[in-house]
Design an enzyme around this catalytic site. Structure first.
Site, PDB file in Angstrom:
ATOM      1  N   HIS A  20      -6.248 -96.874  15.841  1.00 15.66           N
ATOM      2  CA  HIS A  20      -6.720 -95.855  16.793  1.00 15.66           C
ATOM      3  C   HIS A  20      -8.078 -95.315  16.378  1.00 15.66           C
ATOM      4  O   HIS A  20      -8.226 -94.712  15.311  1.00 15.66           O
ATOM      5  CB  HIS A  20      -5.721 -94.704  16.871  1.00 15.66           C
ATOM      6  CG  HIS A  20      -5.969 -93.786  18.028  1.00 15.66           C
ATOM      7  ND1 HIS A  20      -5.412 -93.992  19.265  1.00 15.66           N
ATOM      8  CD2 HIS A  20      -6.720 -92.676  18.144  1.00 15.66           C
ATOM      9  CE1 HIS A  20      -5.797 -93.042  20.099  1.00 15.66           C
ATOM     10  NE2 HIS A  20      -6.606 -92.235  19.435  1.00 15.66           N
ATOM     11  N   ASP A  22     -11.411 -93.241  18.418  1.00 14.13           N
ATOM     12  CA  ASP A  22     -11.829 -92.605  19.672  1.00 14.13           C
ATOM     13  C   ASP A  22     -13.326 -92.713  19.937  1.00 14.13           C
ATOM     14  O   ASP A  22     -13.892 -91.885  20.658  1.00 14.13           O
ATOM     15  CB  ASP A  22     -11.416 -91.128  19.671  1.00 14.13           C
ATOM     16  CG  ASP A  22      -9.967 -90.928  20.060  1.00 14.13           C
ATOM     17  OD1 ASP A  22      -9.600 -91.311  21.187  1.00 14.13           O
ATOM     18  OD2 ASP A  22      -9.191 -90.397  19.241  1.00 14.13           O
ATOM     19  N   GLU A 123      -4.426 -93.973  25.716  1.00 10.29           N
ATOM     20  CA  GLU A 123      -3.762 -92.866  25.018  1.00 10.29           C
ATOM     21  C   GLU A 123      -3.210 -91.856  26.028  1.00 10.29           C
ATOM     22  O   GLU A 123      -3.863 -90.888  26.381  1.00 10.29           O
ATOM     23  CB  GLU A 123      -4.726 -92.181  24.045  1.00 10.29           C
ATOM     24  CG  GLU A 123      -4.016 -91.204  23.127  1.00 10.29           C
ATOM     25  CD  GLU A 123      -4.926 -90.628  22.068  1.00 10.29           C
ATOM     26  OE1 GLU A 123      -4.403 -90.094  21.081  1.00 10.29           O
ATOM     27  OE2 GLU A 123      -6.160 -90.703  22.226  1.00 10.29           O
ATOM     28  N   HIS A 150       0.196 -87.919  25.806  1.00  6.81           N
ATOM     29  CA  HIS A 150      -0.753 -87.342  24.865  1.00  6.81           C
ATOM     30  C   HIS A 150      -0.178 -85.986  24.464  1.00  6.81           C
ATOM     31  O   HIS A 150       0.998 -85.907  24.096  1.00  6.81           O
ATOM     32  CB  HIS A 150      -2.163 -87.266  25.464  1.00  6.81           C
ATOM     33  CG  HIS A 150      -3.199 -86.918  24.458  1.00  6.81           C
ATOM     34  ND1 HIS A 150      -4.019 -85.817  24.576  1.00  6.81           N
ATOM     35  CD2 HIS A 150      -3.547 -87.509  23.290  1.00  6.81           C
ATOM     36  CE1 HIS A 150      -4.816 -85.746  23.533  1.00  6.81           C
ATOM     37  NE2 HIS A 150      -4.550 -86.759  22.724  1.00  6.81           N
ATOM     38  N   HIS A 191       2.306 -89.205  19.410  1.00  7.69           N
ATOM     39  CA  HIS A 191       2.195 -88.066  20.333  1.00  7.69           C
ATOM     40  C   HIS A 191       3.497 -87.723  21.070  1.00  7.69           C
ATOM     41  O   HIS A 191       3.571 -86.665  21.698  1.00  7.69           O
ATOM     42  CB  HIS A 191       1.091 -88.282  21.381  1.00  7.69           C
ATOM     43  CG  HIS A 191      -0.287 -87.992  20.901  1.00  7.69           C
ATOM     44  ND1 HIS A 191      -0.732 -86.712  20.660  1.00  7.69           N
ATOM     45  CD2 HIS A 191      -1.316 -88.816  20.603  1.00  7.69           C
ATOM     46  CE1 HIS A 191      -1.976 -86.753  20.242  1.00  7.69           C
ATOM     47  NE2 HIS A 191      -2.357 -88.026  20.181  1.00  7.69           N
ATOM     48  N   HIS A 212      -1.085 -93.870  15.427  1.00  4.02           N
ATOM     49  CA  HIS A 212      -1.710 -92.924  14.495  1.00  4.02           C
ATOM     50  C   HIS A 212      -0.780 -91.736  14.267  1.00  4.02           C
ATOM     51  O   HIS A 212      -0.939 -90.674  14.848  1.00  4.02           O
ATOM     52  CB  HIS A 212      -3.101 -92.489  14.969  1.00  4.02           C
ATOM     53  CG  HIS A 212      -3.181 -91.859  16.334  1.00  4.02           C
ATOM     54  ND1 HIS A 212      -2.637 -92.412  17.464  1.00  4.02           N
ATOM     55  CD2 HIS A 212      -3.763 -90.695  16.744  1.00  4.02           C
ATOM     56  CE1 HIS A 212      -2.868 -91.644  18.505  1.00  4.02           C
ATOM     57  NE2 HIS A 212      -3.562 -90.583  18.086  1.00  4.02           N
ATOM     58  N   ASP A 320      -7.681 -92.464  13.378  1.00  5.74           N
ATOM     59  CA  ASP A 320      -8.064 -91.465  14.387  1.00  5.74           C
ATOM     60  C   ASP A 320      -9.501 -90.985  14.200  1.00  5.74           C
ATOM     61  O   ASP A 320      -9.831 -89.843  14.517  1.00  5.74           O
ATOM     62  CB  ASP A 320      -7.094 -90.279  14.396  1.00  5.74           C
ATOM     63  CG  ASP A 320      -7.097 -89.526  15.724  1.00  5.74           C
ATOM     64  OD1 ASP A 320      -7.712 -90.014  16.699  1.00  5.74           O
ATOM     65  OD2 ASP A 320      -6.481 -88.452  15.802  1.00  5.74           O
TER      66      ASP A 320
END
Length: 392
Positions: A20, A22, A123, A150, A191, A212, A320
């Protein structure tokens, strides 16, 4: 040879598959997707956690780029398509370093070429807008996992950080999992609420991932994985990818964040407010109460525990990066993975163990999902179920 030298040597053979990152959202927020403004061909220290020189330095061989959009987006499907387009622009621009990957075989081919296999993960189930057709569309565009939620619930699944509504998965949520199995799209349980984790494990015939997440027994944060769920990974064949976010991995940081959030509310502000007034209040709090700092050994503690509960065949890494404001000392950006491996070598992890952690487990789980999908597609047509027909 030092442990750090050994770690770097191992990564040349078995690089990191990171679950993961971003970067696409960071590029949207910081540069409006202008890749000239933030050119990751060069170091972007102070702007990003991720660029190609540091991916190389960190021994990254495959990256799941998150095509994340906030659940509050007015049109999350369109915004997700923009994120996918961002990844495609990166692949077009940096072809010498980034290789498009859709399968486990693609990942191995990229490793053989010395390029970084680039996959995508969506995500949050809000990105499909309660539509299995949209789910199939994302798969066709290259998305190879979807995180079911999420930070907030979706209509068919409960998040770890929202008030329970469905108590796990609804009937439509179970159909989403089954359709993901049929496609070969990995079900990502980061999540989601523990009830959703358990329901998804019950519904799935394919291995699953936590892209993650860390261990709840080590740090009691709702984003982490309870031991009873980790214990089910061997039977499922899945992989839990440890994350580095300090407020998820260090109990002192969890407690500090709760205090900081309460301080914001005491001043009449939302804890996520980033206005100048809010930042002034937050900086004053941080001056009075310094932020606890996570370290490489903290992450290793999570991995030691996860190994004890789930076994070495079910662990991976999902840092992350560019999705968190703060990172641990020694893992400040994507160049830091050798430091983690050196710490694990110091704790007695073997090179064979580390090869599974970095590369082999994550490649295996995608390949296993592909095998399940081939079998299911020979028996099942695409599902035309709707949330109204199953949950209405």
């Amino acid at each position: 040879m030092t442990n750090l030298d050994e770690a770097r040597a191992l990564l040349r053979e078995f690089p990191v598959v990171d679950g993961h990152n971003d970067l696409p959202w960071a590029l949207r927020e910081k540069a409006g997707y202008d890749l000239d403004r933030l050119d990751i061909a060069g170091h972007q220290h102070g702007h990003l956690h991720t660029d190609i020189p540091r991916l190389r330095e960190g021994g990254v061989g495959a990256q799941y780029w998150s095509v994340y959009v906030p659940a509050e987006q007015p049109d999350p499907v369109a915004a997700t398509l923009e994120q996918i387009d961002c990844v495609r622009q990166l692949l077009d621009r940096y072809q010498a370093d980034l290789a498009p990957a859709l399968t486990a075989a693609d990942m191995e081919a990229a490793r053989g070429e010395g390029r970084i296999a680039s996959l995508m993960g969506a995500e949050g189930g809000h990105s499909i807008a309660n539509s299995l057709g949209t789910l199939r569309g994302l798969y066709a565009l290259g998305v190879r996992y979807m995180t079911l939620t999420h930070n907030s619930n979706v209509d068919w699944a409960d998040s770890a950080t929202d008030t329970p509504k469905a108590n796990g998965l609804t009937a439509f949520g179970r159909e989403v999992v089954r359709e993901m199995n049929r496609l070969g799209m990995l079900v990502d349980l980061s999540h989601v609420a523990p009830s959703t984790m358990r329901d998804a494990l019950d519904a799935s015939t394919a291995p699953m991932v936590f892209s993650h997440s860390s261990a709840r027994a080590v740090c009691d944060h709702p984003r982490n994985i309870p031991d009873d769920v980790l214990e089910r990974l061997p039977a499922n064949g899945g992989v839990a990818m440890v994350t580095f976010v300090p407020k998820f991995v260090l109990q002192a940081a969890v407690d500090w964040t709760a205090e900081a959030d309460e301080n914001m509310r005491a001043h009449g502000l939302h804890h996520l407010d980033t206005t100048a007034e809010a930042m002034k209040v937050h900086r004053a709090f941080e001056e009075r109460t310094p932020r606890p700092i996570a370290t490489v050994p903290v992450i290793a503690d999570h991995l030691d525990h996860m190994r004890e509960v789930a076994g070495i065949d079910h662990l991976g890494i999902g840092g992350d990066y560019d999705g968190t404001a703060f990172t641990p000392d020694g893992l400040s950006d994507v160049s830091g993975y050798p430091n983690l491996l050196a710490e694990l070598l110091d704790r007695g992890w073997s090179k064979a163990d580390l090869a599974k952690l970095t590369w082999q487990n994550s490649v295996r789980v995608l390949g296993a999902a592909e095998d399940v999908a081939r079998d299911l597609r020979s028996k099942q047509a695409p599902s035309n179920a709707t949330i109204e027909s199953l949950d209405g």
